[in-house]
Design an enzyme around this catalytic site. Structure first.
Site, PDB file in Angstrom:
ATOM      1  N   ASN A  97      -9.932  -0.834  10.517  1.00 21.79           N
ATOM      2  CA  ASN A  97      -8.744  -0.181   9.959  1.00 21.79           C
ATOM      3  C   ASN A  97      -8.225   0.829  10.968  1.00 21.79           C
ATOM      4  O   ASN A  97      -8.960   1.723  11.389  1.00 21.79           O
ATOM      5  CB  ASN A  97      -9.109   0.545   8.661  1.00 21.79           C
ATOM      6  CG  ASN A  97      -9.720  -0.374   7.635  1.00 21.79           C
ATOM      7  OD1 ASN A  97      -9.018  -0.978   6.844  1.00 21.79           O
ATOM      8  ND2 ASN A  97     -11.039  -0.509   7.644  1.00 21.79           N
ATOM      9  N   GLU A 149     -14.092  -5.702   8.701  1.00 21.12           N
ATOM     10  CA  GLU A 149     -12.734  -5.468   9.200  1.00 21.12           C
ATOM     11  C   GLU A 149     -12.637  -4.097   9.858  1.00 21.12           C
ATOM     12  O   GLU A 149     -13.480  -3.221   9.637  1.00 21.12           O
ATOM     13  CB  GLU A 149     -11.703  -5.590   8.088  1.00 21.12           C
ATOM     14  CG  GLU A 149     -11.847  -4.621   6.948  1.00 21.12           C
ATOM     15  CD  GLU A 149     -10.801  -4.874   5.864  1.00 21.12           C
ATOM     16  OE1 GLU A 149      -9.749  -4.218   5.917  1.00 21.12           O
ATOM     17  OE2 GLU A 149     -11.034  -5.717   4.986  1.00 21.12           O
ATOM     18  N   ARG A 181     -11.449   3.222  11.337  1.00 25.20           N
ATOM     19  CA  ARG A 181     -12.651   3.006  10.532  1.00 25.20           C
ATOM     20  C   ARG A 181     -13.032   1.538  10.599  1.00 25.20           C
ATOM     21  O   ARG A 181     -12.156   0.661  10.595  1.00 25.20           O
ATOM     22  CB  ARG A 181     -12.376   3.401   9.081  1.00 25.20           C
ATOM     23  CG  ARG A 181     -13.600   3.811   8.287  1.00 25.20           C
ATOM     24  CD  ARG A 181     -13.275   3.992   6.815  1.00 25.20           C
ATOM     25  NE  ARG A 181     -13.089   2.719   6.157  1.00 25.20           N
ATOM     26  CZ  ARG A 181     -12.022   2.400   5.418  1.00 25.20           C
ATOM     27  NH1 ARG A 181     -11.042   3.265   5.250  1.00 25.20           N
ATOM     28  NH2 ARG A 181     -11.935   1.212   4.857  1.00 25.20           N
ATOM     29  N   ASP A 219     -15.558  -1.349   8.736  1.00 22.25           N
ATOM     30  CA  ASP A 219     -16.368  -1.638   7.554  1.00 22.25           C
ATOM     31  C   ASP A 219     -17.401  -2.706   7.886  1.00 22.25           C
ATOM     32  O   ASP A 219     -17.069  -3.735   8.501  1.00 22.25           O
ATOM     33  CB  ASP A 219     -15.482  -2.108   6.404  1.00 22.25           C
ATOM     34  CG  ASP A 219     -14.472  -1.035   5.989  1.00 22.25           C
ATOM     35  OD1 ASP A 219     -14.767   0.159   6.187  1.00 22.25           O
ATOM     36  OD2 ASP A 219     -13.394  -1.395   5.474  1.00 22.25           O
ATOM     37  N   TYR A 230      -9.608   3.981  -5.157  1.00 23.85           N
ATOM     38  CA  TYR A 230      -8.598   5.018  -5.377  1.00 23.85           C
ATOM     39  C   TYR A 230      -8.485   5.554  -6.803  1.00 23.85           C
ATOM     40  O   TYR A 230      -7.913   6.612  -7.011  1.00 23.85           O
ATOM     41  CB  TYR A 230      -7.218   4.485  -4.964  1.00 23.85           C
ATOM     42  CG  TYR A 230      -7.151   4.020  -3.534  1.00 23.85           C
ATOM     43  CD1 TYR A 230      -7.300   4.907  -2.479  1.00 23.85           C
ATOM     44  CD2 TYR A 230      -6.954   2.675  -3.227  1.00 23.85           C
ATOM     45  CE1 TYR A 230      -7.255   4.476  -1.161  1.00 23.85           C
ATOM     46  CE2 TYR A 230      -6.891   2.233  -1.908  1.00 23.85           C
ATOM     47  CZ  TYR A 230      -7.052   3.146  -0.893  1.00 23.85           C
ATOM     48  OH  TYR A 230      -7.006   2.716   0.407  1.00 23.85           O
ATOM     49  N   GLY A 233      -7.146   5.379   4.906  1.00 21.87           N
ATOM     50  CA  GLY A 233      -6.677   6.308   3.887  1.00 21.87           C
ATOM     51  C   GLY A 233      -7.115   7.736   4.145  1.00 21.87           C
ATOM     52  O   GLY A 233      -8.162   7.992   4.733  1.00 21.87           O
ATOM     53  N   SER A 238      -6.550  -2.168   1.663  1.00 19.90           N
ATOM     54  CA  SER A 238      -6.872  -1.546   0.375  1.00 19.90           C
ATOM     55  C   SER A 238      -7.407  -2.544  -0.647  1.00 19.90           C
ATOM     56  O   SER A 238      -7.265  -2.356  -1.848  1.00 19.90           O
ATOM     57  CB  SER A 238      -5.652  -0.815  -0.212  1.00 19.90           C
ATOM     58  OG  SER A 238      -5.335   0.309   0.574  1.00 19.90           O
ATOM     59  N   GLU A 252       0.815  -1.219   0.000  1.00 20.84           N
ATOM     60  CA  GLU A 252       0.000   0.000   0.000  1.00 20.84           C
ATOM     61  C   GLU A 252       0.849   1.270   0.000  1.00 20.84           C
ATOM     62  O   GLU A 252       0.360   2.352   0.329  1.00 20.84           O
ATOM     63  CB  GLU A 252      -0.938  -0.001   1.201  1.00 20.84           C
ATOM     64  CG  GLU A 252      -1.940  -1.135   1.199  1.00 20.84           C
ATOM     65  CD  GLU A 252      -2.846  -1.102   2.412  1.00 20.84           C
ATOM     66  OE1 GLU A 252      -3.733  -0.238   2.475  1.00 20.84           O
ATOM     67  OE2 GLU A 252      -2.642  -1.935   3.311  1.00 20.84           O
TER      68      GLU A 252
END
Length: 306
Positions: free
Chosen positions: A268, A266, A251, A253, A212, A272, A146, A19
């Site tokens: 994070n 998951e 974060r 998800d 992205y 990002g 990612s 990443e």
């Protein structure tokens, strides 16, 4: 609080994970945001000599914006602990747990939190066991982010191919029951959940390109959920984040299936921060511009005990 209170700040970006490119973009945005707020911030593309760089630079603290292995898995956090340098976000244990999709899911399941059934594929003998979960399945590397190396598989042959592709990135691969439904994400900042974002993509999955590279992904704030349902997702995200010992910001998800059952996917711990990223969107919906967001994240390093 004044910008000078932070002293000289190292913005740690880049690194050596898969990443790296995203981290450099996130780091550039964070650096500009801090400098725009008057902070004496300096960008550092992290290499194996990071200990010497940080010591020679006489930094007061670090903003960690390294994505993936080496930066989001507890490694850089251990370095910073050894150097006694305050840093943003989650500590060593929480970073390692959240980065490990299999072990974070095992922890959530043990606590009674909903997460899709899965099989850890260590070798070819585990493929039949994974297939017994029923197709379709999501196949993903255990220690990547990612959406790198992930695939949706429809049968045993595709499962074999998906496993071969995923293990190019990781020796441990996860096969997870596919959840048909809507995708949401919840940003956490200073122990509070920000407005929920609903994601829509024309891609089969919310993959690297959808995250992205393209402008076809839809981001919906408000999420379209009822007030009660949104609050329920926020509370679930907070429980999941605390379970892995997450701190500062992050974060979570979540998928919500066609029966309105939420499923944790998951957590994070260093999300990002690019122009396509979700945390700045959620912060904006909560009334924060980007400089205020990175200021608040950095402010956690001034708290007692950090």
């Amino acid at each position: 609080m004044q910008p000078a209170d932070f002293g000289k700040v190292a913005v740690l970006m880049g690194g050596w994970s898969a990443e790296r490119a995203v981290s450099l973009k996130s780091g550039a945005a964070v650096l500009a945001g801090l400098q725009g707020a008057g902070v004496d911030a300096h960008g550092i593309d992290v290499g194996r000599d990071i200990c010497e760089v940080l010591k020679d630079g006489r930094f007061a603290r670090a903003f960690v914006i390294l994505h993936g292995r080496g930066g989001e898995d507890g490694v850089i956090q251990g370095v910073l602990e050894t150097l006694e340098l305050p840093y943003t976000g989650t500590g060593v244990l929480g970073s390692a747990l959240a980065m490990d999709k299999a072990r974070s899911k095992r922890l959530w399941s043990g606590m009674g939190l909903p997460t899709p059934e899965y099989i850890l594929i260590k070798d070819e003998d585990d493929l039949d066991t994974a297939g017994a979960l029923g197709f379709p399945l999501m196949v993903k590397p255990v220690h990547e982010g990612s959406s790198i190396g992930i695939s949706r598989v429809e049968d045993a042959a595709a499962l074999q191919r998906g496993w071969v592709m995923a293990r190019q990135f990781d020796s441990e691969v996860l096969a997870e029951r596919w959840v048909e439904g809507k995708e949401y994400t919840v940003t956490i900042l200073d122990g509070q959940a920000l407005p929920v974002i609903r994601l829509e993509t024309p891609h089969e999955i919310y993959d690297y390109a959808a995250k992205y590279e393209v402008d076809s992904t839809g981001y919906f704030i408000p999420s379209g959920l009822s007030e009660a349902a949104e609050k329920g997702l926020q509370e679930l995200a907070l429980r999941a984040f605390r379970a892995v010992n997450g701190a500062g910001w992050g974060r979570v998800d979540i998928m919500v299936d066609e029966q309105d059952q939420p499923w944790l996917m998951e957590a994070n711990t260093v999300p990002g921060m690019t122009d396509h990223s979700l945390v700045p969107m959620a912060a904006k919906a909560a009334g924060m511009d980007f400089s205020e967001l990175v200021w608040r994240i950095l402010s956690s390093t001034l708290e007692a005990g950090q």
